[in-house]
Design a protein around this motif. Structure first.
Motif, short mmCIF file in Angstrom:
data_model
loop_
_atom_site.label_atom_id
_atom_site.label_comp_id
_atom_site.label_asym_id
_atom_site.label_seq_id
_atom_site.Cartn_x
_atom_site.Cartn_y
_atom_site.Cartn_z
N SER A 96 -12.13 8.51 -4.44
CA SER A 96 -13.57 7.76 -4.57
C SER A 96 -14.23 8.35 -5.76
CB SER A 96 -14.12 7.31 -3.33
OG SER A 96 -14.62 8.35 -2.86
N GLU A 103 -10.16 10.54 -0.35
CA GLU A 103 -10.30 9.71 0.52
C GLU A 103 -9.01 9.55 1.59
OE1 GLU A 103 -12.65 7.60 1.59
OE2 GLU A 103 -13.81 8.00 -0.52
N LYS A 155 -7.49 6.42 -7.72
CA LYS A 155 -8.45 5.54 -7.24
C LYS A 155 -7.72 4.21 -6.74
CE LYS A 155 -12.48 3.16 -8.73
NZ LYS A 155 -13.51 3.06 -9.59
N PRO A 203 0.64 -1.36 -0.05
CA PRO A 203 0.16 -0.03 -0.04
C PRO A 203 0.83 1.09 0.10
CG PRO A 203 -0.88 -1.72 1.68
CD PRO A 203 0.51 -2.22 1.11
N GLY A 243 -6.25 3.98 -3.74
CA GLY A 243 -7.11 4.27 -2.47
C GLY A 243 -7.20 5.78 -2.05
N GLY A 270 -7.11 7.02 2.76
CA GLY A 270 -6.16 6.48 1.69
C GLY A 270 -4.59 6.81 1.95
#
Length: 109
Positions: free
Chosen positions: A62, A75, A56, A6, A59, A78
């Motif tokens: 959105s 977000e 997107k 991530p 993350g 994220g």
């Protein structure tokens, strides 16, 4: 242990200056469309759409379809993996600076 994937995804997404500018415009807006993002930028609508796809997938944004428009919003959650990663290393550096401060006091009271 902090998962690398991530964090890597977020860093890659924000490494591109144009994409980072798109993200910043989204973050300053409650919601914004591709058309609005394209307006006022020197980037084509197709390029904006590609940047949005990357954001997107990382993350960071959105989307909310409404009729013919798609609205994008930032977000904040994220960014959590990146913030956690930075906090992990922040602790490391704070400890090192404290050690350095103590050493300097010993050397030159």
């Amino acid at each position: 242990m902090i998962e690398a994937e991530p964090v890597t995804s977020i860093m890659r997404a924000l490494a591109d200056p144009t994409r980072r500018a798109v993200f910043e415009r989204i973050a300053r807006s409650e919601e914004i469309t591709v058309v609005e993002l394209t307006r006022g930028s020197k980037v084509t609508q197709g390029a904006i759409s590609q940047h949005l796809k990357t954001l997107k997938l990382a993350g960071l944004v959105s989307e909310r379809p409404e009729g013919r428009n798609v609205y994008y919003r930032a977000e904040p959650a994220g960014l959590k993996p990146l913030a956690d990663w930075m906090e992990h290393y922040g602790v490391f550096w704070r400890e090192r600076f404290a050690d350095l401060r103590n050493l300097l006091k010993e050397i030159d009271p």
